[in-house]
Scaffold this active site. Structure first.
Site, PDB file in Angstrom:
ATOM      1  N   GLU B  49       0.789  -1.199   0.036  1.00 44.40           N
ATOM      2  CA  GLU B  49       0.153   0.045   0.003  1.00 44.40           C
ATOM      3  C   GLU B  49       0.889   1.378   0.156  1.00 44.40           C
ATOM      4  OE1 GLU B  49      -3.562  -1.370   2.620  1.00 44.40           O
ATOM      5  OE2 GLU B  49      -3.036   0.697   3.056  1.00 44.40           O
ATOM      6  N   ASP B  60      -6.169  10.014   9.220  1.00 44.51           N
ATOM      7  CA  ASP B  60      -5.034   9.326  10.032  1.00 44.51           C
ATOM      8  C   ASP B  60      -4.369  10.166  11.192  1.00 44.51           C
ATOM      9  OD1 ASP B  60      -3.774   7.605   7.981  1.00 44.51           O
ATOM     10  OD2 ASP B  60      -4.188   9.266   6.555  1.00 44.51           O
ATOM     11  N   TYR B 175     -11.058  -3.949   3.029  1.00 44.97           N
ATOM     12  CA  TYR B 175     -10.184  -3.589   4.120  1.00 44.97           C
ATOM     13  C   TYR B 175     -11.097  -3.349   5.244  1.00 44.97           C
ATOM     14  CZ  TYR B 175      -6.393  -0.715   6.159  1.00 44.97           C
ATOM     15  OH  TYR B 175      -5.545  -0.017   6.830  1.00 44.97           O
TER      16      TYR B 175
END
Lengths: 408, 263
Positions: B49, B60, B175
């Site tokens: 990734e 994040d 995911y």
């Protein structure tokens, strides 16, 4: 899209939260279910008379609405042209328009069973309003504020803490409103089950832009009734300052279908709108992009990285703008101009000495544009400007710019 | 069949779980991150990734935020990231590369142009955090049409009613974000993740890979054990941020990969 092809400018957004190509729901999957729940809850509340009865009661007895529509006689004389009215939203409880929206969102949060409220704030006005309403209803309140803004808006930081809120200085990025919004979103994604994100402007994922606009539209609704009562006709021009654009959307929205009314939004021109990008004029100096849950005009570089911008006013220091403004700009229903830090400071001082009103730096930008155009207009031209906040919070910033030593 | 599909077919045949490693393109500079990337397959990484730096990475944690900042400060651009993958492909024709990031840099470049360039560079999949299924017309559907997998995030808040919508138009793998939170946050327990993975797998035939909060070989083993594989990001990026030599970063990646492959 030509203006005469559109029947009404008041029907947006569509079911996907779009105003033309702008708006939308650009958020991570973790938040999406909650966004949909909020949308459903708001759609229900919107048509629930008991919701609006509670809002009206709080607006009247807690906020002090309706705010006056005030004829600025000495300013009008001084400028020697158009007749200038000020919509006095700076007289609201907490000193700005922000509380109009916060009340609505907090009532929704309680309907959704949320017990913890988070907010981002730039100038601190939205943070203070959120802390205030949370105190009023006994809810836990956490406010994210850029570290730079914590410093330049110290009085509001103390106010929030007095009101029982936790203020978290954000050091990422340049420490302004954009960064505060990033950290608020990070908090929300982490605490999504018990937390409601009270957004302070007409931006973010759908339904926020429409919902905040609806809550702020009380400004324009009142102004419309008040001018009809005072003058027997609609205004010729309405003007408001724009960071994210909530006070402006609130004033503009009820006038959008009154085609005779000229609508002007005033962006923060900082040091001037040019290649240095030391400004926050997203419409004048930006291009469409996606940030903070919506597509809108953004200050960005060639590679799609977001720029920081600059404004003397912490409340306008944001690289984006509400998506409905972006749409109104593109379809030509509203015009958008910019005013520099220096021009805003001059208007700030003029308002103090001609009207005995110390304005916030945000509406000082709108006022500076009034100063520019009023002298060129006839005496029967009616202008309504949104005086969306008072300047108590800004006296330290202004003192510094004027070279006045505030140390006692 | 894409490289991602081939990789999962191979892993299934070998009876192994997938180990996915995340690094930030251009962190702290192009040469270093390319050197790390080139070493990942030999360290046991099944899928790479590659983070695309963005000024405002809202999903994040601090580790990835700072990595993106370092990359941008070092002059990284989307073009350089695409070039980096093309350079990597010269020496590796089989390891899938999934680009992960936020929509604005892609939108700014133009979706059609980006997809053509990404395909030419040898990119196999995309994970774009701020594009939920409600915005599929933006990039997801054009990407699938261009032969690039669009990999979706599923989360603990994605309830069963919503799952079919989230699985629609997705490909490659799913995911699963094991926690409500940001990257680099506290880890989820395998005992909690297992039932969630089963819930996702009931709604899709795609492999389910679990990420967020996995920092040790032991955690990689436990989490991969209840899924089709796991992702480690912040724990690797942190070493790069500390200025550790490439060999040391890759040695740690090998330990993490071995953990996942023990599962």
């Amino acid at each position: 899209m030509a203006e005469d092809l559109i029947n009404s400018f008041m029907t947006g957004p569509d079911e996907n939260g779009r105003f033309g190509i702008f708006g939308g729901r650009f958020v991570s999957e973790t938040l999406m279910p909650l966004i949909l729940e909020l949308d459903a809850c708001y759609e229900h509340a919107k048509t629930d008379p008991s919701f609006w009865a509670q809002m009206d009661d709080l607006w009247k007895h807690y906020v002090g609405r309706p705010s006056p529509l005030y004829f600025a006689e000495r300013l009008t004389e001084h400028l020697g042209g158009a007749k200038i009215y000020l919509k006095r939203d700076e007289l609201n409880h907490t000193g700005a328009h922000k509380i109009n929206n916060v009340l609505g969102q907090i009532l929704l949060a309680m309907r959704m069973g949320k017990t913890r409220i988070i907010a981002e704030t730039g100038a601190g006005q939205h943070g203070v309003a959120t802390a205030t309403v949370c105190a009023r209803f006994g809810l836990k309140c956490v406010v994210y504020m850029g570290a730079t803004d914590v410093e330049r808006q110290a009085p509001n930081v103390f106010r929030m803490r007095l009101l029982g809120a936790e203020v978290i200085p954000v050091t990422s990025g340049r420490g302004t409103l954009k960064d505060a919004m990033n950290d608020a979103l990070r908090d929300w994604v982490t605490n999504v089950r018990d937390t409601f994100y009270c957004i302070g402007t007409v931006a973010g994922p759908h339904p926020y832009p429409a919902m905040v606009r609806d809550f702020q539209s009380i400004i324009g609704k009142e102004a419309r009734e008040q001018i009809l009562e005072r003058e027997g006709r609609l205004p010729d021009t309405i003007i408001a300052a724009i960071g994210g654009g909530s006070n402006a959307m609130g004033l503009f929205y009820p006038f959008l279908d009154d085609k005779s009314v000229r609508i002007i939004g005033v962006e923060a021109g900082g040091h001037g709108v040019d290649d240095r990008m030391e400004h926050c004029a997203s419409l004048t100096g930006g291009r469409p992009g996606v940030l903070h849950g919506n597509r809108t005009y953004l200050l960005q570089d060639d590679d799609g990285q977001i720029l920081e911008g600059h404004s003397i006013s912490a409340g306008l220091d944001y690289p984006g703008i509400g998506p409905e403004h972006a749409w109104l700009h593109d379809v030509g229903r509203a015009e958008y101009v910019s005013i520099t830090d220096r021009e805003a400071l001059e208007a700030f001082q003029l308002c103090c000495v001609t009207e005995g009103i110390i304005p916030a730096l945000e509406p000082s930008h709108a006022l500076a544009h009034v100063v520019k155009i009023a002298p060129t207009l006839p005496a029967d031209h009616l202008i309504i400007m949104n005086m969306c906040g008072r300047g108590d919070k800004d006296i330290f910033t202004v003192a510094r710019h004027l070279g006045f030593d505030m140390k006692i | 069949m894409t490289r991602i599909d081939d990789t999962f077919a191979r892993l299934r045949a070998e009876g192994k779980k997938a180990f996915v490693a995340y690094i930030m393109a251009g962190d702290p500079d192009l040469e270093t991150s390319l050197a790390v990337m080139r070493g990942l397959p030999a360290a046991g990484v099944d899928i790479i990734e590659l983070g695309m730096p963005f000024t405002d990475p809202m999903a994040d944690g601090l580790t990835i935020q700072l990595a993106g900042q370092r990359a941008l400060d070092g002059g990284q651009t989307l073009q350089k990231t695409l070039d980096m993958v093309a350079e990597f492909r010269k020496g590796d024709a089989t390891t899938p590369v999934v680009m992960m990031g936020y929509y604005n840099p892609i939108y700014s470049r133009g979706v059609d142009r980006f997809l053509a360039d990404a395909k030419a560079a040898g990119i196999d999949g995309l994970i774009v955090v701020d594009l939920p299924p409600e915005e599929d017309v933006e990039l997801c559907i054009p990407a699938q049409a261009a032969g690039i997998n669009f990999i979706r995030l599923a989360t603990p808040t994605t309830d069963n009613k919503r799952l079919p919508k989230v699985m629609q138009n997705t490909s490659g793998f799913v995911y699963y974000v094991s926690i409500t939170g940001i990257t680099g946050a506290a880890a989820a327990e395998a005992a909690d993740v297992g039932p969630e993975v089963a819930r996702i797998k009931a709604a899709t035939d795609l492999p389910v890979i679990v990420g967020f909060g996995i920092t040790t070989p032991e955690a990689a083993e436990r989490i991969a054990g209840v899924a089709d594989g796991c992702v480690v990001g912040s724990a690797i990026v942190k070493l790069v941020g500390e200025g550790r030599p490439v060999a040391e970063v890759l040695a740690r990646v090998a330990e993490l990969a071995a953990g996942a492959h023990r599962a």
